[in-house]
Design an enzyme around this catalytic site. Structure first.
Site, PDB file in Angstrom:
ATOM      1  N   ARG A 107       1.017  -1.100   0.148  1.00 11.76           N
ATOM      2  CA  ARG A 107       0.075  -0.019   0.313  1.00 11.76           C
ATOM      3  C   ARG A 107       0.697   1.055   0.204  1.00 11.76           C
ATOM      4  O   ARG A 107       1.725   1.985   0.693  1.00 11.76           O
ATOM      5  CB  ARG A 107      -0.726   0.041   1.111  1.00 11.76           C
ATOM      6  N   ASP A 163      -3.885   3.367  14.133  1.00  9.95           N
ATOM      7  CA  ASP A 163      -3.240   3.838  13.071  1.00  9.95           C
ATOM      8  C   ASP A 163      -4.123   5.605  13.270  1.00  9.95           C
ATOM      9  O   ASP A 163      -4.514   5.782  13.879  1.00  9.95           O
ATOM     10  CB  ASP A 163      -2.887   2.600  12.169  1.00  9.95           C
TER      11      ASP A 163
END
Length: 537
Positions: free
Chosen positions: A170, A449
Site C-alpha cells: 500500500r 493507526d
C-alpha cells in the site's frame, strides 16, 4: 553518508535526494529507479495536483450545499450491466484472511509467516513517513520478494517459512508528498515514490515466482483519481515491457465520496483491479470531514459507531453489491481488537469481538477480511472457512440498492465526556508515537493507526464548531478541550514516567492535536502539517 545517486549521475538532471543515505539505501535509490520515479512524476504530478484542488473545491461546495450523492454524469457506467473487471490472478482468487501492518523488518517476516492468505504491507496509515521508515520499508519488501529477508533480534532469529502470504503493497495516498526526493524543484508525490520504487525493483521478480505486483490504493475520492492510477499503471508496465493487466490493485473504499463512486472506480481500473475493501476507520473519518459544517450529521462517541449502525451497514452492503455485480472481490475491514496479554477475560472478549465482526462480514457476502495481529489470523480463518466454503462469494449479491439517505443518515447515540476524553487520549498517544516514527500503535487494547487518530481529531473539531452538548450538559468548547487535554497529558506522564514523557513527544503531540482541533478551518489530514513540521527536513 554515501554519495547522492542523483548527483553522481548527470543524466538525472533536475533530480535531488535530500535524505541521508544510510548503508544499503543505494541499492534502492539506484539511478535507474530514480529515473523511473522521476519520469512518472513529470508525466502525472500535474494531474495529481489538479485532482487535489478539485477535492478542495468539492468540499467547499458540500459545505455550502450540504449534499453529496451519486454523480448523474456517470449514470451510463452504473446503468450498463455488461462490463466486468478482469478476473483475479490465481494467487488472489482466495483472500479469506489478510493481515496488515507496517513494513519494519520483523513485522514483514511475521506477517508473511502468519498463516494469512495475503499481507498488506502498509507504507501509508500504519507507517510514520520518516525518510528512514520509507526507504528501509522498500529494502525490507525487496528482500521479502527475493526470499532473503531475515533478522536477528534479542537472541531470536527470524526468517521466512516455505509457504508465505501473498504480498500486497500500500503506497501513500495522493495527498502526501515525499519531501526528500525533489524533481525539477518540486517534491515527488508520496504515492508515485512508493509505487515506483516497489514496482521497479520487484515486478519482474514477483512474476518469476508466480505472483505479481499487487497494490492497495488508499483514500480515493473520485473516479478521475482512479483513472490517474490506471494511467500510471499503463505507463509503468510499458516502461518495463510488461503486459497490460500485470499490475493488480485493490482500492480501499474509505471515503464517503469514494463510496458514491465505487462503481465508477471499478470501471476506470477494470483492467487492473481485483477488489474493493471496506476501510471502515477512514470511512468514519471521511464522513465527519465531508459533513464538517452540517450540525445535523454529528456522530455519537466513536465507540458507538460500529459496523452494525445503519449507515455503516448500508456502506458495507453497497460495496459487496457493487463488487460482485462486476466480478470483483469485496474485502472486509479491520477489527481494531488485538490479543490482550496477562488478562484472560479481556483477551477472550477481544477474540469474541473479532469473531462476531468476521461472522457479520462473511454472512453479508465479503470474500475475505483483515486482521491487525498474527494472533487473530486463526480466529478470522475459522469463521471464513465455516461460512465461506468456496474460495470467494462472487455469487452473493445483497438485495436492494443503497440510497443517499442510507449512506448519510447518522445513527442514534450519545456524546459523552468519556468519549471526548478518549478522543483526546488516543489523539495524543497516537501522534506522540507517530512523531517517534511508529505508525501502528496499540492503545487500550486496540490497534490504532492514522485513521483512528483522524476520527478523534475531526470529531472534536466538528463537535466544537457545532457547539455540541454532551450527555452531562457540558458544551464542547475550547475551554473544555484544553482542560481535558492537560488532564490527559498528566495521565500519560503518570503512566510512562518523567524521563520517557519528556523524550516521548507527548507535549508536542498534545500541542499539535489541540491546535488542529481548535483551528477555525478543518485541516484535511493531520499528517500533512505534521509531516511538514517534523519530517520534511
Amino acid at each position: 553518508m554515501t554519495s547522492n545517486p542523483a548527483q553522481s549521475h548527470p543524466e538525472l538532471a533536475g533530480v535531488e535526494i535530500k535524505g541521508a543515505l544510510q548503508p544499503g539505501y543505494d541499492t534502492i535509490l539506484t539511478p535507474d529507479a530514480l529515473a523511473f520515479v522521476a519520469q512518472l512524476h513529470r508525466m502525472y504530478n500535474p494531474t495529481r495536483l489538479a485532482l487535489l484542488r478539485a477535492r478542495d473545491q468539492r468540499q467547499a461546495w458540500i459545505n455550502a450545499e450540504g449534499f453529496i450523492g451519486f454523480a448523474p454524469e456517470y449514470s451510463s457506467i452504473r446503468d450498463d450491466r455488461s462490463w466486468q473487471v478482469r478476473p483475479a490472478p490465481a494467487d488472489l482468487a482466495d483472500r479469506r484472511v489478510e493481515i496488515t501492518g507496517p513494513c519494519d523488518r520483523k513485522m514483514v517476516i511475521n506477517a508473511l509467516n502468519s498463516g494469512a492468505f495475503c499481507f498488506m504491507a502498509c507504507l501509508e496509515d500504519a507507517s510514520a513517513p520518516t525518510w528512514d521508515v520509507m526507504v528501509q520499508g522498500q529494502i525490507n519488501l525487496r528482500d521479502a520478494v527475493a526470499g532473503t529477508i531475515s533478522l536477528e533480534d534479542k537472541g531470536k532469529s527470524y526468517k521466512l517459512n516455505d509457504k508465505t502470504a501473498v504480498l500486497i503493497c500500500r503506497p501513500r495516498g495522493w495527498h502526501l508528498d515525499e519531501a526528500h526526493m525533489i524533481v525539477d524543484g518540486e517534491r515527488v508525490s508520496g504515492s508515485i515514490f512508493d509505487f515506483g520504487l516497489y514496482f521497479f525493483h520487484n515486478a519482474k521478480a514477483l512474476l518469476a515466482k508466480g505472483s505479481g505486483p499487487y497494490f492497495y490504493l488508499p483514500k480515493l475520492e473520485h473516479a478521475l483519481e482512479a483513472r490517474l492510477w490506471n494511467n500510471i499503471f499503463i505507463t509503468a508496465q510499458s516502461m518495463l515491457n510488461l503486459p497490460l493487466g500485470t499490475i493488480r490493485a485493490t482500492v480501499l473504499i474509505e471515503t464517503l465520496p469514494g463510496a458514491f463512486m465505487a462503481e465508477e472506480i471499478l470501471y476506470e481500473l477494470r483492467d487492473h483491479i481485483t477488489a474493493l475493501n471496506c476501510g471502515r476507520w477512514d470511512y468514519i473519518f471521511s464522513y465527519i470531514k465531508t459533513f464538517q459544517k452540517d450540525g445535523s450529521k454529528l456522530l455519537p462517541d466513536r465507540a458507538q459507531v460500529t459496523m452494525k449502525v445503519p449507515f455503516m451497514a448500508a456502506y458495507a452492503a453497497h460495496v459487496v453489491r457493487v463488487c460482485h455485480r462486476r466480478g470483483a472481490h469485496a474485502m472486509g475491514g479491520m477489527s481494531a481488537f488485538i490479543p490482550v496479554k496477562d488478562d484472560e477475560a479481556a483477551n477472550q472478549a477481544a477474540f469474541a469481538a473479532v469473531r462476531a465482526d468476521k461472522e457479520r462480514e462473511a454472512t453479508l457476502g465479503h470474500d475475505g477480511t483483515w486482521v491487525a495481529h498474527p494472533g487473530l489470523v486463526s480466529v478470522a480463518r475459522e469463521v471464513f472457512d465455516r461460512l465461506m466454503p468456496t474460495p470467494n462469494q462472487l455469487h452473493v449479491i445483497p438485495p436492494g440498492e443503497a440510497t443517499f439517505d442510507d449512506l448519510v443518515t447518522p445513527p442514534e447515540g450519545t456524546r459523552t465526556l468519556a468519549g471526548l476524553t478518549n478522543n483526546i487520549n488516543v489523539g495524543i498517544g497516537y501522534i506522540a508515537a507517530w512523531l517517534r516514527g511508529q505508525g501502528a500503535v496499540p492503545l487500550h487494547n486496540l490497534m490504532e493507526d492514522a485513521a483512528t487518530a483522524e476520527i478523534s481529531r475531526t470529531q472534536l473539531w466538528q463537535w466544537k464548531q457545532a457547539g455540541a452538548t454532551l450527555e452531562t450538559g457540558e458544551v464542547v468548547d475550547a475551554a473544555l478541550i484544553t482542560r481535558v487535554t492537560e488532564e490527559q497529558l498528566g495521565v500519560y506522564k503518570a503512566q510512562v514516567g518523567d524521563n520517557f514523557f519528556s523524550a516521548g513527544k507527548y507535549t508536542e503531540a498534545a500541542e499539535l492535536f489541540r491546535t488542529l482541533v481548535l483551528a477555525d478551518k478543518l485541516e484535511p489530514f493531520l499528517t500533512n502539517p505534521a509531516y511538514d513540521f517534523y519530517f520534511a527536513r
